[in-house]
Design an enzyme around this catalytic site. Sequence first.
Site, mmCIF file in Angstrom:
data_model
loop_
_atom_site.group_PDB
_atom_site.id
_atom_site.type_symbol
_atom_site.label_atom_id
_atom_site.label_comp_id
_atom_site.label_asym_id
_atom_site.label_seq_id
_atom_site.Cartn_x
_atom_site.Cartn_y
_atom_site.Cartn_z
ATOM 1 N N HIS A 192 1.779 11.186 -2.161
ATOM 2 C CA HIS A 192 0.514 11.047 -1.413
ATOM 3 C C HIS A 192 -0.176 12.328 -1.550
ATOM 4 C CE1 HIS A 192 -1.832 9.249 2.241
ATOM 5 N NE2 HIS A 192 -2.351 8.777 1.207
ATOM 6 N N HIS A 243 0.843 -1.304 -0.063
ATOM 7 C CA HIS A 243 -0.038 -0.023 -0.060
ATOM 8 C C HIS A 243 0.807 1.251 -0.036
ATOM 9 C CE1 HIS A 243 -2.246 3.180 2.211
ATOM 10 N NE2 HIS A 243 -3.103 2.984 1.411
#
Length: 557
Positions: A165, A119
Amino acid sequence: MASHNYKVFSCFNRKFTVTEPGPPPDVQKAFSEFADGASSLSGDHLLRFLAKHQGEVDCTAVDSERILQQSRKEDRESGLDLHDFFRFLLHDDFNSPIKSQVHHDMTAPLSHYFIYTGHNSYLTGNQLSSDCSDVPIIKALQRGVRVIELDLWPNSDEDDIEVVHGRTLTTPVSLIQCLKSIKEYAFVKSHYPLIITLEDHLTPDLQAKAAEMATQVFGELLYYPQTDSLMEFPSPESLKGRILISTKPPKEFLESKEYDDKDNEKESADELSSLPDQTSEQETDDKQSAPEYKHLITIHAGKPKGDIQDELKAAGAVRRLSLSEQALEKASESYGADIVRFTQNNILRVYPKGTRLNSSNYKPHIGWTYGAQMVAFNMQGYGKSLWYMQGMFRANGRCGYVKKPEFLIEKGPHNEVFDPRRTLPVKKTLKVKVYMGTGWSLDFSQTDFDTYSPPDFYVKVCIVGVPADMAKKKTSVISNNWFPVWDEEFDFPLTVPELALLRIEVRENDKSQKDDFGGQTCLPVSELKSGFRSVPLHDEKGDKLKSVKLLMWFQFR
């Protein structure tokens, strides 16, 4: 025999004699039995021991002779004496607790496998402010991870692509750098397919540029699906050495940030992932999207756009559905059977909730017990949950693909499927004996555990699996000894051994503060070999310690 001196308050010396233990009584008994009363084991004796006691029925006379030559002392012409035999049992290259080769059927569709999944694979630390880099991607691939996740965003000039991110303080890394590192390290640990999941926040022009980058970097490694919609996924065997792309089909770029937040994965927010999304992925003007980008997508992805039960029951082309850990837990309360049926043909990806800003992880078994193939983990994290993930994927030769148990693949005569909430009868009992440990005096300094004396070790032995199988046992504490001998046995009744992990952790008893860590490992119960086994331990990150190991014994009844 050796001695260790410890200074107390810089003025008193405490001297401890350290003696390495000899073979436990059970080992001596086995040696006598298989040596037929002789003082050494011949090749034939060893072969019989390996087959009958260790269950190594595939071993040949050539194998036993090779072990004989490499385990006996150089000045001995033939056979293993008791101490040679003991040394052989402690050698994990010869006497591993699990199989080291790929042995599962690899010709089934991808949906029939648990897949080692990362992830936000590009993050070096926490989810909010750490650097983005190709280094954690490389490390994940070196560990055998088979699913790498990249979040794609336009750079500030909107003429290139960054991996970052989004809407956090993390610093970006270029997509091209990540792709080049993926190509270099994709198959260093496993030859089975590597899947790249993309969280895409790009304009159509940048989608086209991403497709061009991937095509140029990966070349013939990149797998192109034969049709837009697959009715069944290909097998890991047919995809060996290939790289697959999984993402949503491309859409028109929507400038509305509000919509963009709703439409994308929302993994930076603490969402339940079952909120309705009013715009269908099919409402795409292909003239304004990037056809070359769409052409690369083998595994079409999406999130629930309404009632999750309807999503789980949808028929037709196979696909990937993403749910947060919370959404899966919530859905499993009402739609558990539908989840299992969905995962028999489709792929379910589970990802950490957005509040795990420190890159912690959740318990992976809730995903595995419902058949979820991609239980996505923060591989840069720490802790027991990550140990469980590493333990699961030590199975099947560490190739990153573990065949799901048949009960998660097949339906019953009345369309019934496996129910993780149902308590089943005990299927088998695992017997575990912890004999002794060694290697700490080589891998740690004299005062790493106790300042004034040798360590006081004990072993935790636990089962992690379905709720009915969860169990914790602990040995006694052996005081002031670098070479502890426990010689203690435990029984673990198992209802679903196919999904169980054996967690082993050594701690050093500390009366004044938290017990010190002395090594750990997790082993898939379904892969455990019977008999005496050398069990190497790992550090808190999961890296194998150089010398620390336990001598243990396993048996199923």
